[in-house]
Design a protein around this motif. Sequence first.
Motif, PDB file in Angstrom:
ATOM      1  N   LYS A   4       4.554  12.064  13.445  1.00  0.00           N
ATOM      2  CA  LYS A   4       4.736  12.728  12.163  1.00  0.00           C
ATOM      3  C   LYS A   4       3.493  13.521  11.776  1.00  0.00           C
ATOM      4  O   LYS A   4       2.365  13.148  12.096  1.00  0.00           O
ATOM      5  N   LEU A   5       3.716  14.626  11.065  1.00  0.00           N
ATOM      6  CA  LEU A   5       2.619  15.418  10.522  1.00  0.00           C
ATOM      7  C   LEU A   5       2.049  14.725   9.294  1.00  0.00           C
ATOM      8  O   LEU A   5       2.785  14.188   8.462  1.00  0.00           O
ATOM      9  N   LYS A   6       0.721  14.753   9.167  1.00  0.00           N
ATOM     10  CA  LYS A   6       0.041  14.134   8.027  1.00  0.00           C
ATOM     11  C   LYS A   6       0.021  15.130   6.869  1.00  0.00           C
ATOM     12  O   LYS A   6      -0.512  16.222   6.990  1.00  0.00           O
ATOM     13  N   VAL A   7       0.582  14.706   5.746  1.00  0.00           N
ATOM     14  CA  VAL A   7       0.759  15.582   4.592  1.00  0.00           C
ATOM     15  C   VAL A   7      -0.148  15.147   3.446  1.00  0.00           C
ATOM     16  O   VAL A   7      -0.281  13.956   3.156  1.00  0.00           O
ATOM     17  N   VAL A  32       3.144  11.107   4.033  1.00  0.00           N
ATOM     18  CA  VAL A  32       2.126  11.336   3.011  1.00  0.00           C
ATOM     19  C   VAL A  32       0.953  10.398   3.283  1.00  0.00           C
ATOM     20  O   VAL A  32       1.070   9.189   3.151  1.00  0.00           O
ATOM     21  N   THR A  33      -0.157  10.977   3.678  1.00  0.00           N
ATOM     22  CA  THR A  33      -1.347  10.185   3.983  1.00  0.00           C
ATOM     23  C   THR A  33      -2.472  10.402   2.979  1.00  0.00           C
ATOM     24  O   THR A  33      -3.392   9.594   2.901  1.00  0.00           O
ATOM     25  N   THR A  34      -2.391  11.503   2.227  1.00  0.00           N
ATOM     26  CA  THR A  34      -3.480  11.872   1.329  1.00  0.00           C
ATOM     27  C   THR A  34      -2.910  12.388   0.016  1.00  0.00           C
ATOM     28  O   THR A  34      -1.970  13.181   0.015  1.00  0.00           O
ATOM     29  N   ILE A  35      -3.476  11.914  -1.080  1.00  0.00           N
ATOM     30  CA  ILE A  35      -3.098  12.378  -2.413  1.00  0.00           C
ATOM     31  C   ILE A  35      -4.368  12.810  -3.125  1.00  0.00           C
ATOM     32  O   ILE A  35      -5.347  12.066  -3.166  1.00  0.00           O
ATOM     33  N   ALA A  36      -4.365  14.023  -3.652  1.00  0.00           N
ATOM     34  CA  ALA A  36      -5.528  14.541  -4.370  1.00  0.00           C
ATOM     35  C   ALA A  36      -5.118  14.936  -5.777  1.00  0.00           C
ATOM     36  O   ALA A  36      -4.007  15.420  -6.000  1.00  0.00           O
ATOM     37  N   PRO A  61       7.211   4.711  -3.926  1.00  0.00           N
ATOM     38  CA  PRO A  61       7.217   4.213  -2.550  1.00  0.00           C
ATOM     39  C   PRO A  61       6.047   3.267  -2.280  1.00  0.00           C
ATOM     40  O   PRO A  61       4.902   3.546  -2.689  1.00  0.00           O
ATOM     41  N   GLU A  62       6.332   2.175  -1.615  1.00  0.00           N
ATOM     42  CA  GLU A  62       5.282   1.191  -1.311  1.00  0.00           C
ATOM     43  C   GLU A  62       4.155   1.812  -0.491  1.00  0.00           C
ATOM     44  O   GLU A  62       2.990   1.467  -0.638  1.00  0.00           O
ATOM     45  N   ALA A  63       4.512   2.772   0.365  1.00  0.00           N
ATOM     46  CA  ALA A  63       3.536   3.338   1.294  1.00  0.00           C
ATOM     47  C   ALA A  63       2.416   4.103   0.604  1.00  0.00           C
ATOM     48  O   ALA A  63       1.355   4.322   1.196  1.00  0.00           O
ATOM     49  N   VAL A  64       2.648   4.548  -0.653  1.00  0.00           N
ATOM     50  CA  VAL A  64       1.616   5.349  -1.325  1.00  0.00           C
ATOM     51  C   VAL A  64       0.826   4.576  -2.371  1.00  0.00           C
ATOM     52  O   VAL A  64      -0.203   5.059  -2.853  1.00  0.00           O
ATOM     53  N   LYS A  65       1.279   3.387  -2.721  1.00  0.00           N
ATOM     54  CA  LYS A  65       0.666   2.662  -3.833  1.00  0.00           C
ATOM     55  C   LYS A  65      -0.827   2.413  -3.635  1.00  0.00           C
ATOM     56  O   LYS A  65      -1.616   2.489  -4.584  1.00  0.00           O
ATOM     57  N   ASP A  66      -1.223   2.105  -2.415  1.00  0.00           N
ATOM     58  CA  ASP A  66      -2.623   1.756  -2.158  1.00  0.00           C
ATOM     59  C   ASP A  66      -3.464   2.936  -1.672  1.00  0.00           C
ATOM     60  O   ASP A  66      -4.649   2.764  -1.366  1.00  0.00           O
ATOM     61  N   ILE A  67      -2.873   4.116  -1.579  1.00  0.00           N
ATOM     62  CA  ILE A  67      -3.661   5.295  -1.197  1.00  0.00           C
ATOM     63  C   ILE A  67      -4.683   5.589  -2.297  1.00  0.00           C
ATOM     64  O   ILE A  67      -4.342   5.641  -3.482  1.00  0.00           O
ATOM     65  N   VAL A  68      -5.944   5.733  -1.914  1.00  0.00           N
ATOM     66  CA  VAL A  68      -6.987   6.052  -2.886  1.00  0.00           C
ATOM     67  C   VAL A  68      -6.971   7.555  -3.147  1.00  0.00           C
ATOM     68  O   VAL A  68      -7.072   8.365  -2.221  1.00  0.00           O
ATOM     69  N   VAL A  69      -6.797   7.918  -4.403  1.00  0.00           N
ATOM     70  CA  VAL A  69      -6.690   9.327  -4.784  1.00  0.00           C
ATOM     71  C   VAL A  69      -8.028  10.031  -4.553  1.00  0.00           C
ATOM     72  O   VAL A  69      -9.087   9.532  -4.916  1.00  0.00           O
ATOM     73  N   MET A  70      -7.960  11.218  -3.956  1.00  0.00           N
ATOM     74  CA  MET A  70      -9.150  12.016  -3.698  1.00  0.00           C
ATOM     75  C   MET A  70      -9.295  13.099  -4.767  1.00  0.00           C
ATOM     76  O   MET A  70      -8.333  13.437  -5.466  1.00  0.00           O
ATOM     77  N   SER A  80      -9.709  17.769   5.718  1.00  0.00           N
ATOM     78  CA  SER A  80     -10.016  17.118   6.993  1.00  0.00           C
ATOM     79  C   SER A  80      -9.084  15.945   7.289  1.00  0.00           C
ATOM     80  O   SER A  80      -9.030  15.460   8.424  1.00  0.00           O
ATOM     81  N   GLU A  81      -8.337  15.504   6.277  1.00  0.00           N
ATOM     82  CA  GLU A  81      -7.475  14.329   6.424  1.00  0.00           C
ATOM     83  C   GLU A  81      -6.029  14.666   6.768  1.00  0.00           C
ATOM     84  O   GLU A  81      -5.232  13.765   7.028  1.00  0.00           O
ATOM     85  N   VAL A  82      -5.661  15.962   6.724  1.00  0.00           N
ATOM     86  CA  VAL A  82      -4.233  16.311   6.773  1.00  0.00           C
ATOM     87  C   VAL A  82      -3.937  17.430   7.760  1.00  0.00           C
ATOM     88  O   VAL A  82      -4.832  18.146   8.206  1.00  0.00           O
TER      89      VAL A  82
END
Length: 219
Positions: A4-7, A32-36, A61-70, A80-82
């Motif tokens: 999968k592509l990192k979004v 979705v790997t990165t949230i800014a 979605p459970e997958a985004v709950k612990d993503i640290v917002v940039m 650089s993350e996506v």
Amino acid sequence: MSEKLKVGILGGTGMVGQRFISLLENHPWFEVTTIAASPRSAGKRYEDAIGDRWKMTTPMPEAVKDIVVMNVNEVEKVASEVDFVFSAVDMSKDEIRAIEEAYAKTETPVVSNNSAHRWTPDVPMVVPEINPQHMDVIKYQKKRLGTKRGFIAVKPNCSIQSYAPVLTAWKEFEPYEVVATTYQAISGAGKTFKDWPEMVENIIPYIGGEEEKSEKEPL
């Protein structure tokens, strides 16, 4: 796709950012790997940054709950993350144009929900089922930006993208006039009567700029 592509989602804490995150849950191509978002949300877990402001009808979605917002302004770091980003930043048009071009110049493709670049001549405004050939203009945009991979593409106004497919089907009959009436939500930012009480029993029938968009963008 085998991988999968990192979004990344720019403006991921707002209403449109939340919609992107909801729609991309379990997507076969994208993850979705990165949230800014704005500096005030940066450094927080996404769930904590949203708090009680999750507006979607489906659970976060459970997958985004612990993503640290940039911090969305740390362009190089986010990029650089996506592999590419969806843009839904809440800024002035000048600021949006500048930050989307900054991301593109890091060789990051930008797919924007914003209107700021809709009239930039070398930025395609696309409904893929209707005018994918307009993507050909990207080669000129890349030349202007000095990029090999980075570019910006935008969508039209939300109302227009719903009726443009019908207009396309009608083109062979050469219609000369279209009367379109749109019924808007209380707020594109997700406000409701509960958190915007002054709207109760109030009517605002006119939204500036919508008529002009509806005349120009379908062309």
